[in-house]
Design a protein around this motif. Sequence first.
Motif, PDB file in Angstrom:
ATOM      1  N   VAL A 112      -3.248  -2.086  -1.333  1.00  0.00           N
ATOM      2  CA  VAL A 112      -3.254  -3.180  -2.308  1.00  0.00           C
ATOM      3  C   VAL A 112      -2.136  -3.002  -3.336  1.00  0.00           C
ATOM      4  O   VAL A 112      -1.446  -3.961  -3.683  1.00  0.00           O
ATOM      5  N   LEU A 113      -1.961  -1.788  -3.818  1.00  0.00           N
ATOM      6  CA  LEU A 113      -0.879  -1.541  -4.783  1.00  0.00           C
ATOM      7  C   LEU A 113       0.494  -1.818  -4.179  1.00  0.00           C
ATOM      8  O   LEU A 113       1.358  -2.407  -4.828  1.00  0.00           O
ATOM      9  N   THR A 114       0.676  -1.408  -2.934  1.00  0.00           N
ATOM     10  CA  THR A 114       1.965  -1.637  -2.273  1.00  0.00           C
ATOM     11  C   THR A 114       2.235  -3.125  -2.088  1.00  0.00           C
ATOM     12  O   THR A 114       3.339  -3.601  -2.356  1.00  0.00           O
ATOM     13  N   ILE A 115       1.216  -3.867  -1.667  1.00  0.00           N
ATOM     14  CA  ILE A 115       1.383  -5.303  -1.460  1.00  0.00           C
ATOM     15  C   ILE A 115       1.602  -6.039  -2.784  1.00  0.00           C
ATOM     16  O   ILE A 115       2.451  -6.920  -2.890  1.00  0.00           O
ATOM     17  N   SER A 116       0.832  -5.660  -3.808  1.00  0.00           N
ATOM     18  CA  SER A 116       0.888  -6.412  -5.067  1.00  0.00           C
ATOM     19  C   SER A 116       2.051  -6.011  -5.969  1.00  0.00           C
ATOM     20  O   SER A 116       2.605  -6.857  -6.665  1.00  0.00           O
ATOM     21  N   GLN A 117       2.430  -4.725  -5.969  1.00  0.00           N
ATOM     22  CA  GLN A 117       3.450  -4.267  -6.915  1.00  0.00           C
ATOM     23  C   GLN A 117       4.660  -3.627  -6.252  1.00  0.00           C
ATOM     24  O   GLN A 117       5.661  -3.350  -6.919  1.00  0.00           O
ATOM     25  N   GLY A 118       4.554  -3.344  -4.966  1.00  0.00           N
ATOM     26  CA  GLY A 118       5.629  -2.623  -4.296  1.00  0.00           C
ATOM     27  C   GLY A 118       5.573  -1.146  -4.664  1.00  0.00           C
ATOM     28  O   GLY A 118       4.719  -0.702  -5.432  1.00  0.00           O
ATOM     29  N   ILE A 119       6.498  -0.393  -4.108  1.00  0.00           N
ATOM     30  CA  ILE A 119       6.571   1.043  -4.411  1.00  0.00           C
ATOM     31  C   ILE A 119       7.437   1.211  -5.652  1.00  0.00           C
ATOM     32  O   ILE A 119       8.650   1.044  -5.604  1.00  0.00           O
ATOM     33  N   GLN A 120       6.785   1.502  -6.753  1.00  0.00           N
ATOM     34  CA  GLN A 120       7.457   1.698  -8.039  1.00  0.00           C
ATOM     35  C   GLN A 120       7.604   3.199  -8.306  1.00  0.00           C
ATOM     36  O   GLN A 120       6.929   4.012  -7.671  1.00  0.00           O
ATOM     37  N   PRO A 121       8.426   3.589  -9.275  1.00  0.00           N
ATOM     38  CA  PRO A 121       8.578   5.015  -9.595  1.00  0.00           C
ATOM     39  C   PRO A 121       7.255   5.684 -10.003  1.00  0.00           C
ATOM     40  O   PRO A 121       7.053   6.870  -9.736  1.00  0.00           O
ATOM     41  N   ASP A 122       6.363   4.928 -10.636  1.00  0.00           N
ATOM     42  CA  ASP A 122       5.094   5.521 -11.075  1.00  0.00           C
ATOM     43  C   ASP A 122       3.947   5.232 -10.098  1.00  0.00           C
ATOM     44  O   ASP A 122       2.782   5.317 -10.450  1.00  0.00           O
ATOM     45  N   PHE A 123       4.299   4.925  -8.841  1.00  0.00           N
ATOM     46  CA  PHE A 123       3.301   4.544  -7.846  1.00  0.00           C
ATOM     47  C   PHE A 123       2.201   5.589  -7.704  1.00  0.00           C
ATOM     48  O   PHE A 123       1.011   5.253  -7.693  1.00  0.00           O
ATOM     49  N   THR A 124       2.562   6.854  -7.622  1.00  0.00           N
ATOM     50  CA  THR A 124       1.570   7.907  -7.396  1.00  0.00           C
ATOM     51  C   THR A 124       0.560   7.979  -8.533  1.00  0.00           C
ATOM     52  O   THR A 124      -0.646   8.058  -8.282  1.00  0.00           O
ATOM     53  N   SER A 125       1.018   7.913  -9.774  1.00  0.00           N
ATOM     54  CA  SER A 125       0.076   8.002 -10.895  1.00  0.00           C
ATOM     55  C   SER A 125      -0.811   6.769 -10.979  1.00  0.00           C
ATOM     56  O   SER A 125      -2.009   6.873 -11.253  1.00  0.00           O
ATOM     57  N   VAL A 126      -0.249   5.590 -10.714  1.00  0.00           N
ATOM     58  CA  VAL A 126      -1.046   4.356 -10.722  1.00  0.00           C
ATOM     59  C   VAL A 126      -2.062   4.399  -9.578  1.00  0.00           C
ATOM     60  O   VAL A 126      -3.223   4.040  -9.743  1.00  0.00           O
ATOM     61  N   TRP A 127      -1.652   4.878  -8.424  1.00  0.00           N
ATOM     62  CA  TRP A 127      -2.530   4.979  -7.261  1.00  0.00           C
ATOM     63  C   TRP A 127      -3.680   5.948  -7.512  1.00  0.00           C
ATOM     64  O   TRP A 127      -4.834   5.635  -7.233  1.00  0.00           O
ATOM     65  N   LEU A 128      -3.364   7.111  -8.073  1.00  0.00           N
ATOM     66  CA  LEU A 128      -4.420   8.088  -8.373  1.00  0.00           C
ATOM     67  C   LEU A 128      -5.406   7.541  -9.407  1.00  0.00           C
ATOM     68  O   LEU A 128      -6.619   7.739  -9.279  1.00  0.00           O
ATOM     69  N   LYS A 129      -4.894   6.845 -10.410  1.00  0.00           N
ATOM     70  CA  LYS A 129      -5.784   6.238 -11.402  1.00  0.00           C
ATOM     71  C   LYS A 129      -6.685   5.205 -10.743  1.00  0.00           C
ATOM     72  O   LYS A 129      -7.887   5.132 -11.024  1.00  0.00           O
ATOM     73  N   SER A 130      -6.121   4.419  -9.849  1.00  0.00           N
ATOM     74  CA  SER A 130      -6.904   3.417  -9.127  1.00  0.00           C
ATOM     75  C   SER A 130      -8.000   4.087  -8.298  1.00  0.00           C
ATOM     76  O   SER A 130      -9.150   3.642  -8.284  1.00  0.00           O
ATOM     77  N   CYS A 131      -7.654   5.155  -7.613  1.00  0.00           N
ATOM     78  CA  CYS A 131      -8.644   5.890  -6.811  1.00  0.00           C
ATOM     79  C   CYS A 131      -9.757   6.449  -7.685  1.00  0.00           C
ATOM     80  O   CYS A 131     -10.941   6.334  -7.345  1.00  0.00           O
TER      81      CYS A 131
END
Length: 74
Positions: free
Chosen positions: A28-47
Amino acid sequence: MRIPRRFTPILFGGLLSLIMVCVVSAFVLTISQGIQPDFTSVWLKSCLTTWPVAFPTVLVVAPLVRKLVERITL
């Protein structure tokens, strides 16, 4: 390390929900926001924020789904 069998449903629910949350939130993050520099931290927070909802949901829903599957299969 071995865990007693009586904990099988809880362990199953925990692992299944964790895997699903990680995969779906990354998708969902990849589709909605693309791969951004802070992707890992946003992804972990989402999880971390969605897993506490997914885990008890799986514990409640999985037995119902098993029963439904038993009823509709030969």
